[in-house]
Write a protein that holds these residues in place. Sequence first.
Motif, PDB file in Angstrom:
ATOM      1  N   ALA A 276     -13.979   2.871  -1.069  1.00  0.00           N
ATOM      2  CA  ALA A 276     -12.739   2.237  -1.511  1.00  0.00           C
ATOM      3  C   ALA A 276     -12.984   1.333  -2.723  1.00  0.00           C
ATOM      4  CB  ALA A 276     -12.118   1.441  -0.367  1.00  0.00           C
TER       5      ALA A 276
ATOM      6  N   TRP B 267      -6.436   2.307  -3.267  1.00  0.00           N
ATOM      7  CA  TRP B 267      -7.670   2.318  -2.486  1.00  0.00           C
ATOM      8  C   TRP B 267      -8.325   0.949  -2.459  1.00  0.00           C
ATOM      9  CZ3 TRP B 267      -8.365   5.683   0.998  1.00  0.00           C
ATOM     10  CH2 TRP B 267      -7.855   6.983   0.847  1.00  0.00           C
TER      11      TRP B 267
ATOM     12  N   MET C  70      -7.222  -1.245   0.256  1.00  0.00           N
ATOM     13  CA  MET C  70      -7.690  -0.891   1.591  1.00  0.00           C
ATOM     14  C   MET C  70      -9.042  -1.521   1.934  1.00  0.00           C
ATOM     15  SD  MET C  70      -5.337   1.129   2.757  1.00  0.00           S
ATOM     16  CE  MET C  70      -6.094   2.005   4.115  1.00  0.00           C
TER      17      MET C  70
ATOM     18  N   ALA D  54     -13.397   3.433  -5.839  1.00  0.00           N
ATOM     19  CA  ALA D  54     -12.236   4.245  -6.221  1.00  0.00           C
ATOM     20  C   ALA D  54     -11.558   3.737  -7.492  1.00  0.00           C
ATOM     21  CB  ALA D  54     -11.239   4.301  -5.074  1.00  0.00           C
TER      22      ALA D  54
ATOM     23  N   ALA E  50       0.865   4.018  -3.076  1.00  0.00           N
ATOM     24  CA  ALA E  50       0.577   5.422  -2.784  1.00  0.00           C
ATOM     25  C   ALA E  50       1.703   6.323  -3.269  1.00  0.00           C
ATOM     26  CB  ALA E  50       0.351   5.609  -1.284  1.00  0.00           C
TER      27      ALA E  50
ATOM     28  N   TYR F 155     -11.133  -1.861   5.701  1.00  0.00           N
ATOM     29  CA  TYR F 155     -12.366  -1.130   5.993  1.00  0.00           C
ATOM     30  C   TYR F 155     -13.518  -2.083   6.302  1.00  0.00           C
ATOM     31  CZ  TYR F 155     -10.097   3.082   4.147  1.00  0.00           C
ATOM     32  OH  TYR F 155      -9.262   4.137   3.926  1.00  0.00           O
TER      33      TYR F 155
ATOM     34  N   THR G  23       0.813  -1.201   0.000  1.00  0.00           N
ATOM     35  CA  THR G  23       0.000   0.000   0.000  1.00  0.00           C
ATOM     36  C   THR G  23       0.853   1.261   0.000  1.00  0.00           C
ATOM     37  OG1 THR G  23      -0.178  -0.312   2.392  1.00  0.00           O
ATOM     38  CG2 THR G  23      -2.068  -0.970   1.049  1.00  0.00           C
TER      39      THR G  23
ATOM     40  N   GLN H 239     -16.797   3.626   4.205  1.00  0.00           N
ATOM     41  CA  GLN H 239     -15.418   3.563   3.732  1.00  0.00           C
ATOM     42  C   GLN H 239     -15.205   2.385   2.787  1.00  0.00           C
ATOM     43  OE1 GLN H 239     -13.769   3.771   7.803  1.00  0.00           O
ATOM     44  NE2 GLN H 239     -12.521   5.472   7.099  1.00  0.00           N
TER      45      GLN H 239
ATOM     46  N   CYS I 261     -11.178   5.981 -10.718  1.00  0.00           N
ATOM     47  CA  CYS I 261      -9.826   6.427 -11.063  1.00  0.00           C
ATOM     48  C   CYS I 261      -9.440   5.953 -12.464  1.00  0.00           C
ATOM     49  CB  CYS I 261      -8.814   5.910 -10.039  1.00  0.00           C
ATOM     50  SG  CYS I 261      -8.896   6.748  -8.437  1.00  0.00           S
TER      51      CYS I 261
END
Length: 338
Positions: free
Chosen positions: A96, A76, A79, A99, A39, A83, A35, A92, A103
């Motif tokens: 996620a 995301w 994640m 996303a 990022a 979550y 992760t 959340q 994106c």
Amino acid sequence: MPPLSAGTDAVSVVGLEHAGATILTPAVLGSIQLTDLLAWVSIAAFFVALLLRWRGALESARYLATSAWIAFGSFWLSMVPYYYYEMQSPLQTVLALAALPLCAYTGYLLWDGRDSLFVLTKAIAFMGLIYLPVETIPVFRAWLIETTAAQTHFAMELLGHSPGLSEGANGYMSRFDFDPNETVTGRTTYIILACTGIGSMAIFGGLIASVKAPLRRKATAFALAIGVIWFLNLIRNVFIGLASPWGWFQQEWLVSFMTTYMGAEESRVSFLVAHNYIAQSLSVVALVGITYAIVKIVPEVLAPLEEVLFVLTGTEYDLFDALDKEHVRADGGPDHEQ
């Protein structure tokens, strides 16, 4: 209600923290998890794409920005298990999951020639630049978490609660040391990075930094956003930090619903209701209100927000006209500030 049986390790997290390989952890050389890598790579690629565009290599910038958006969505997606399983947060988890396709679609639009999305790309890049160093540099992380915990504890004292602070599961002095034998649920909470408000601060900081506007207005908007977020976040932490041990939401019907249909532990119900449902819902309302206040000061931020709406709906919106704002452009267009 009589206290529920729970040991001294019955601790809930006020936000977001360690969850194995599915959560950002302090990165050190040679020990960067997936992760973290996703990022950093996506944010770095965003900035390189913006640099390429600035130097006139538009096609290369589009291709790189497209890849960066996909990497950002993949981050995301990674994640989601945290979550869903650890935080048990429907909001959340859904965000996620959404996303990656959003994106990827943003990247496709850029690749297909929608260059106005570069302003949104720039906003995301600056959001990451604000957030990731705090997330991954231990000294900054420790200071922010422990300062937030101390401020939250002080606010609790003003309300007549003085549990003291002890070391939380994250290794910081951030745990509210309620006696489990004296509280309703036997549980307590500890502050982690997400409880500091740095995520929301990064969002508004990125939006403001991404547009061209007079420095005075941008500084004013940033100071306003940080101040309001800090204050509301403090209220949020106190609310969750007291609701969990004292069982403000341990009503029988709620306990039955949460344990039967949401898979929650009985003693965690008050925490989950306060954190995942009440606080998160009110946070959305607060973000909308802060956004409106920022737009009054720096209307240029409407440009990246228009791009967000286009990605979500496929429809062009003129927020400047809708909010009766003079059409100042994020790319440095007309700005007739008096």
